[in-house]
Design a protein around this motif. Structure first.
Motif, mmCIF file in Angstrom:
data_model
loop_
_atom_site.group_PDB
_atom_site.id
_atom_site.type_symbol
_atom_site.label_atom_id
_atom_site.label_comp_id
_atom_site.label_asym_id
_atom_site.label_seq_id
_atom_site.Cartn_x
_atom_site.Cartn_y
_atom_site.Cartn_z
ATOM 1 N N LYS A 239 -0.490 9.789 3.744
ATOM 2 C CA LYS A 239 -1.062 9.660 2.400
ATOM 3 C C LYS A 239 -1.769 10.955 2.014
ATOM 4 O O LYS A 239 -2.493 11.534 2.825
ATOM 5 C CB LYS A 239 -2.063 8.500 2.375
ATOM 6 N N GLU B 271 -10.897 7.493 5.152
ATOM 7 C CA GLU B 271 -10.444 7.138 3.812
ATOM 8 C C GLU B 271 -11.473 7.627 2.798
ATOM 9 O O GLU B 271 -12.673 7.642 3.079
ATOM 10 C CB GLU B 271 -10.282 5.627 3.695
ATOM 11 N N THR C 179 0.839 -1.200 0.000
ATOM 12 C CA THR C 179 0.000 0.000 0.000
ATOM 13 C C THR C 179 0.871 1.245 0.000
ATOM 14 O O THR C 179 0.590 2.220 -0.701
ATOM 15 C CB THR C 179 -0.924 0.003 1.241
ATOM 16 N N SER D 297 -0.991 6.439 -4.781
ATOM 17 C CA SER D 297 -1.258 7.037 -3.470
ATOM 18 C C SER D 297 -0.065 7.912 -3.088
ATOM 19 O O SER D 297 0.852 7.453 -2.398
ATOM 20 C CB SER D 297 -1.470 5.954 -2.397
ATOM 21 N N LYS E 231 2.535 10.334 -1.361
ATOM 22 C CA LYS E 231 2.887 10.540 0.029
ATOM 23 C C LYS E 231 3.275 12.009 0.264
ATOM 24 O O LYS E 231 3.726 12.681 -0.654
ATOM 25 C CB LYS E 231 4.071 9.650 0.416
#
Length: 251
Positions: free
Chosen positions: A180, A229, A136, A142, A144
């Motif tokens: 994230k 999320e 992940t 995604s 960072k």
């Protein structure tokens, strides 16, 4: 301060043409985004270049601004909408048109970043958590964020940042609070005008992350924190997963 939310939406999409008008639980995706935004912000608009989307928004009682079909990014589209509206808002919130589950509290968290007068641009970050798994963390889709001691972004990357020296990768999530990026933005109105006039930067082109253009030109991006999320919809398969999420959470 006065806030307005603008949702950029286009019909043409390589991976999912007509995505804003796709049905999710009996409502279009764009209607679900609009309704979620309206729970946090009094004034909400959809900015689009497509009459089909405009018509659908009007049918559910939403406000719409027609924009050019030449924009390269949602930020550019939002800036044109702001000019056309002639709004006196202090801050413009950019809510992605493919985030039907964006939470009102996430929008509020972005707005609260402007309690600091120095904030020019705001966005959100979400801790990955120790149980996220290294795959992940590796996912280039995604991005960072690394932030400074004032919760301002230092850098965004599709790579894992920072590198944790002296630890096996499987232990990295236990060694550093990786963050994230959640793609919800807000800009002071005058800053939005400035950043949309900037040429693409070398870091932006390298990582395909528009926010790096702003950082590379010296703008400060405040990062609010959310534990929720989001579920973005980029493909028809994502829509199927969203439908499952909708029903399992009785939304």
């Amino acid at each position: 301060m006065k806030f307005i939310a603008i949702i950029p939406a286009r019909f043409a999409s390589t991976r999912f043409p007509g995505k804003p008008l796709a049905l999710l639980g009996g409502k279009t995706i764009i209607q679900r985004v609009y309704e979620q935004a309206g729970k946090a912000v009094e004034e909400v608009y959809v900015a689009t270049d497509d009459e089909r989307i405009a018509r659908a928004v009007k049918e559910f009682g939403g406000k719409v601004v027609m924009t050019s079909n030449q924009h390269r990014s949602g930020t550019d589209r939002i800036n044109e909408a702001v000019v056309k509206l002639g709004t006196d808002a202090d801050v413009i919130i950019n809510i992605q048109g493919d985030e039907p589950f964006v939470l009102p509290e996430q929008i509020v968290a972005v707005c609260k970043c402007f309690n600091d007068d120095r904030t020019q641009i705001a966005t959100l970050g979400k801790p990955f958590g120790n149980d996220a798994g290294i795959d992940t963390l590796r996912n280039p889709n995604s991005p960072k964020i690394v932030v400074d001691n004032n919760d301002c972004a230092m850098y965004f990357s599709r790579s894992i940042i920072p590198f944790v020296r002296g630890k096996e990768e499987d232990a990295w999530l236990f060694s550093f609070p990786f963050l994230k990026h959640i793609g919800l933005y807000a800009y002071k109105t005058e800053v939005l005008k400035e950043i949309t006039s900037l040429p693409q930067s070398s870091l932006e082109m390298a990582e395909c992350l528009e926010q790096l253009r702003w950082l590379q030109n010296g703008y400060k991006i405040k990062v609010g924190i959310t534990d929720a999320e989001t579920i973005g919809i980029d493909t028809p398969d994502d829509l199927k997963r969203a439908e499952t999420f909708l029903h399992s959470n009785h939304l």
